[in-house]
Design an enzyme around this catalytic site. Structure first.
Site, PDB file in Angstrom:
ATOM      1  N   HIS A  14       0.849  -1.192   0.000  1.00  0.00           N
ATOM      2  CA  HIS A  14       0.000   0.000   0.000  1.00  0.00           C
ATOM      3  C   HIS A  14       0.880   1.235   0.000  1.00  0.00           C
ATOM      4  O   HIS A  14       1.965   1.221   0.587  1.00  0.00           O
ATOM      5  CB  HIS A  14      -0.909   0.010   1.241  1.00  0.00           C
ATOM      6  CG  HIS A  14      -2.085   0.915   1.087  1.00  0.00           C
ATOM      7  ND1 HIS A  14      -2.024   2.259   1.378  1.00  0.00           N
ATOM      8  CD2 HIS A  14      -3.343   0.665   0.640  1.00  0.00           C
ATOM      9  CE1 HIS A  14      -3.209   2.798   1.129  1.00  0.00           C
ATOM     10  NE2 HIS A  14      -4.015   1.865   0.676  1.00  0.00           N
ATOM     11  N   GLU A  73      -7.838  -5.299  -0.471  1.00  0.00           N
ATOM     12  CA  GLU A  73      -8.332  -6.039  -1.631  1.00  0.00           C
ATOM     13  C   GLU A  73      -8.265  -7.555  -1.444  1.00  0.00           C
ATOM     14  O   GLU A  73      -9.019  -8.292  -2.064  1.00  0.00           O
ATOM     15  CB  GLU A  73      -7.541  -5.642  -2.884  1.00  0.00           C
ATOM     16  CG  GLU A  73      -7.553  -4.165  -3.194  1.00  0.00           C
ATOM     17  CD  GLU A  73      -8.877  -3.668  -3.734  1.00  0.00           C
ATOM     18  OE1 GLU A  73      -9.925  -4.068  -3.184  1.00  0.00           O
ATOM     19  OE2 GLU A  73      -8.860  -2.885  -4.679  1.00  0.00           O
TER      20      GLU A  73
HETATM   21  N1  ACO Z   1       4.060  -7.525  -4.554  1.00  0.00           N
HETATM   22  C1  ACO Z   1       5.386  -7.537  -4.774  1.00  0.00           C
HETATM   23  N2  ACO Z   1       6.163  -6.451  -4.657  1.00  0.00           N
HETATM   24  C2  ACO Z   1       5.581  -5.306  -4.325  1.00  0.00           C
HETATM   25  C3  ACO Z   1       4.205  -5.213  -4.073  1.00  0.00           C
HETATM   26  C4  ACO Z   1       3.430  -6.387  -4.195  1.00  0.00           C
HETATM   27  N3  ACO Z   1       2.123  -6.382  -3.971  1.00  0.00           N
HETATM   28  N4  ACO Z   1       3.894  -3.934  -3.747  1.00  0.00           N
HETATM   29  C5  ACO Z   1       5.036  -3.250  -3.810  1.00  0.00           C
HETATM   30  N5  ACO Z   1       6.070  -4.063  -4.149  1.00  0.00           N
HETATM   31  C6  ACO Z   1       7.463  -3.720  -4.309  1.00  0.00           C
HETATM   32  C7  ACO Z   1       7.682  -2.954  -5.600  1.00  0.00           C
HETATM   33  O1  ACO Z   1       7.909  -3.801  -6.687  1.00  0.00           O
HETATM   34  C8  ACO Z   1       8.866  -2.108  -5.256  1.00  0.00           C
HETATM   35  O2  ACO Z   1      10.032  -2.873  -5.374  1.00  0.00           O
HETATM   36  P1  ACO Z   1      11.372  -2.248  -6.030  1.00  0.00           P
HETATM   37  O3  ACO Z   1      11.744  -1.132  -5.120  1.00  0.00           O
HETATM   38  O4  ACO Z   1      12.330  -3.392  -6.025  1.00  0.00           O
HETATM   39  O5  ACO Z   1      10.970  -1.783  -7.394  1.00  0.00           O
HETATM   40  C9  ACO Z   1       8.680  -1.809  -3.773  1.00  0.00           C
HETATM   41  O6  ACO Z   1       7.838  -2.838  -3.263  1.00  0.00           O
HETATM   42  C10 ACO Z   1       8.007  -0.480  -3.530  1.00  0.00           C
HETATM   43  O7  ACO Z   1       6.867  -0.398  -4.376  1.00  0.00           O
HETATM   44  P2  ACO Z   1       6.217   0.966  -4.823  1.00  0.00           P
HETATM   45  O8  ACO Z   1       5.721   0.800  -6.229  1.00  0.00           O
HETATM   46  O9  ACO Z   1       7.087   2.127  -4.553  1.00  0.00           O
HETATM   47  O10 ACO Z   1       5.027   1.051  -3.832  1.00  0.00           O
HETATM   48  P3  ACO Z   1       3.740   1.904  -4.012  1.00  0.00           P
HETATM   49  O11 ACO Z   1       3.587   2.727  -2.820  1.00  0.00           O
HETATM   50  O12 ACO Z   1       3.641   2.647  -5.281  1.00  0.00           O
HETATM   51  O13 ACO Z   1       2.719   0.693  -4.093  1.00  0.00           O
HETATM   52  C11 ACO Z   1       0.734  -0.380  -4.579  1.00  0.00           C
HETATM   53  C12 ACO Z   1       1.421   0.671  -3.715  1.00  0.00           C
HETATM   54  C13 ACO Z   1       0.540   0.192  -5.983  1.00  0.00           C
HETATM   55  C14 ACO Z   1      -0.641  -0.659  -3.955  1.00  0.00           C
HETATM   56  C15 ACO Z   1       1.582  -1.688  -4.635  1.00  0.00           C
HETATM   57  O14 ACO Z   1       1.836  -2.158  -3.345  1.00  0.00           O
HETATM   58  C16 ACO Z   1       0.940  -2.758  -5.512  1.00  0.00           C
HETATM   59  O15 ACO Z   1       1.117  -2.717  -6.728  1.00  0.00           O
HETATM   60  N6  ACO Z   1       0.208  -3.732  -4.875  1.00  0.00           N
HETATM   61  C17 ACO Z   1      -0.473  -4.757  -5.631  1.00  0.00           C
HETATM   62  C18 ACO Z   1      -1.794  -4.206  -6.203  1.00  0.00           C
HETATM   63  C19 ACO Z   1      -2.836  -4.020  -5.133  1.00  0.00           C
HETATM   64  O16 ACO Z   1      -3.032  -4.863  -4.242  1.00  0.00           O
HETATM   65  N7  ACO Z   1      -3.553  -2.873  -5.233  1.00  0.00           N
HETATM   66  C20 ACO Z   1      -4.620  -2.518  -4.294  1.00  0.00           C
HETATM   67  C21 ACO Z   1      -4.132  -1.448  -3.332  1.00  0.00           C
HETATM   68  S1  ACO Z   1      -5.350  -1.061  -2.126  1.00  0.00           S
HETATM   69  C22 ACO Z   1      -6.382   0.013  -2.899  1.00  0.00           C
HETATM   70  O17 ACO Z   1      -6.053   0.746  -3.790  1.00  0.00           O
HETATM   71  C23 ACO Z   1      -7.790   0.034  -2.463  1.00  0.00           C
END
Ligand code: ACO
Length: 367
Positions: free
Chosen positions: A257, A312
């Site tokens: 998140h 989710e």
């Molecule tokens: N699985 C694996 N790796 C992840 C995940 C995940 N679910 N989420 C983040 N990471 C990793 C990224 O790949 C990144 O790694 P890196 O630094 O090696 O590139 C690191 O963690 C940081 O990720 P960011 O993209 O900076 O995190 P951000 O704050 O943008 O992410 C997000 C938030 C978009 C929700 C992300 O966690 C994600 O894509 N999750 C999966 C999709 C999801 O469940 N969405 C629903 C969110 S809840 C809602 O909107 C109601």
């Protein structure tokens, strides 16, 4: 809508994601990402979800807005459903191949605004009707007229199936809709506030917010969560499946998140709802095993980045247990979030200030 996010498009540029930028003051909700606390107008989400029907939680959220003072939302949401059902013939003329979500946007665009029902109520009350009608039309079945004697959640289930839902299922859906009612300045709410700040109508703001919600990084995740649970299939396969996905640099849907650095409190509110449902549902046990394996694997793969379960994950499990088709998960998210979007737009419009940030130019200088 259910496509996995494209890692090649991710950017580490913090400006691109506005991380840490405060872009609104609000009385509506507070997301404390460090401590995993969500407050809606002074009450924790745990005190609202599962404790009251959707309409009562909306009334709580809207308490300072003109709209909710003179109305009983249970009655007025029902009137809004009746008004929306008059628009359903337009949906029947649309191409049968439209996704349910786009039918909902079409219905909303076609919904006349009248003086009889305040706009936030007309819009929020209408979406369950469009969702259910669209689902039935796309399955080649006749839409079912709303039952004005029950709340939005029970009626939504009735309009989907034609049967009176059990109290357990109606309560579980109420719990879900309340859980996702509002959540700070998430991408779709920000979108709604930006559109509202231009003095565009509320309907335009909600249509735009629906667009923002539909992406897999936001409200499009729960369908893929269920796909993942189904693909894993058995608890024994969880660790291997998850490790392979992470090795391919895929993101695990339902985890991580932007704001929470700990568990999303809404995940547990929904998990509690599954316990109350009390079903002997093998998928619930499987989901819990997968969650456990995912948390271990994420900790190993990203030791510096706390990644925990988000709303989710248990959205998918709860709605599936209620018997709702996975194609309806994102449409349902929009149903629950719409009163939140409306409240934010009205709040933003009180400031009377156009949202217009600046950008930093890094292109070539003129010759
Ligand atoms: N699985 C694996 N790796 C992840 C995940 C995940 N679910 N989420 C983040 N990471 C990793 C990224 O790949 C990144 O790694 P890196 O630094 O090696 O590139 C690191 O963690 C940081 O990720 P960011 O993209 O900076 O995190 P951000 O704050 O943008 O992410 C997000 C938030 C978009 C929700 C992300 O966690 C994600 O894509 N999750 C999966 C999709 C999801 O469940 N969405 C629903 C969110 S809840 C809602 O909107 C109601």
């Amino acid at each position: 809508m259910t496509e996995a996010p494209n890692p090649a498009r991710m950017t580490p540029d913090p400006i691109a994601g506005l991380e840490g930028v405060v872009a609104a003051t609000t009385h509506l909700s507070d997301v404390d990402g460090e401590n995993g606390v969500l407050v809606l107008r002074g009450r924790r989400i745990e005190d609202l979800a599962g404790k009251m029907p959707f309409e009562a939680a909306v009334q709580h959220l809207w308490q300072d807005l003109e709209v909710s003072r003179a109305f009983s939302l249970q009655t007025d949401f029902a009137r809004a459903r009746r008004a929306a059902f008059a628009v359903v013939p337009i949906l029947e003329k649309a191409a049968a191949t439209l996704p349910v979500y786009e039918y909902m946007q079409l219905g909303l665009a076609a919904l006349p605004m009248t003086d009889d029902i305040p706009e936030p109520i007309a819009i929020s009350g209408a979406l369950p009707v469009f969702l259910a009608a669209a689902y039935r039309i796309s399955a080649g079945e006749k839409p079912i007229a709303p039952d004005l004697s029950v709340g939005s959640a029970a009626d939504l289930l009735h309009m989907l199936t034609g049967e009176e839902p059990t109290k357990y299922f109606a309560d579980a859906l109420d719990r879900y809709l309340v859980t996702i009612l509002d959540h700070g300045l998430n991408a779709s709410t920000f979108t709604a506030r930006v559109i509202g700040s231009t003095d565009a109508g509320l309907k335009q703001a909600v249509l735009g917010a629906m667009g923002a919600l539909s992406g897999p990084l936001h409200g499009g995740a729960p369908g893929p969560v269920l796909d993942m649970i189904d693909a894993i299939g058995t608890p024994d396969a969880a660790a291997g499946w998850i490790d392979a996905a992470l090795a391919r640099k895929e993101r695990l849907m339902g985890f991580g998140h932007r704001i929470y650095r700990t568990r999303d409190p809404r995940a547990d509110v929904l998990k509690d709802g599954l316990r109350i449902l009390g079903e002997e549902n093998p998928k619930v046990g499987l989901a819990e095993d997968i969650e456990e394996a995912a948390l271990v694997a994420l900790k190993r793969a990203k030791p510096d980045r706390p990644l925990d379960t988000n709303v989710e994950f248990y959205t998918a499990v709860l709605l599936d247990a209620v018997g709702i088709d996975r194609t309806l998960f994102t449409p349902l998210f929009a149903v629950g979030r719409t009163p939140g979007w409306c409240a934010h737009v009205l709040e933003q419009q009180k400031y009377g200030r156009l949202i217009r940030p600046a950008s930093q130019y890094v292109g070539p200088a003129p010759e």
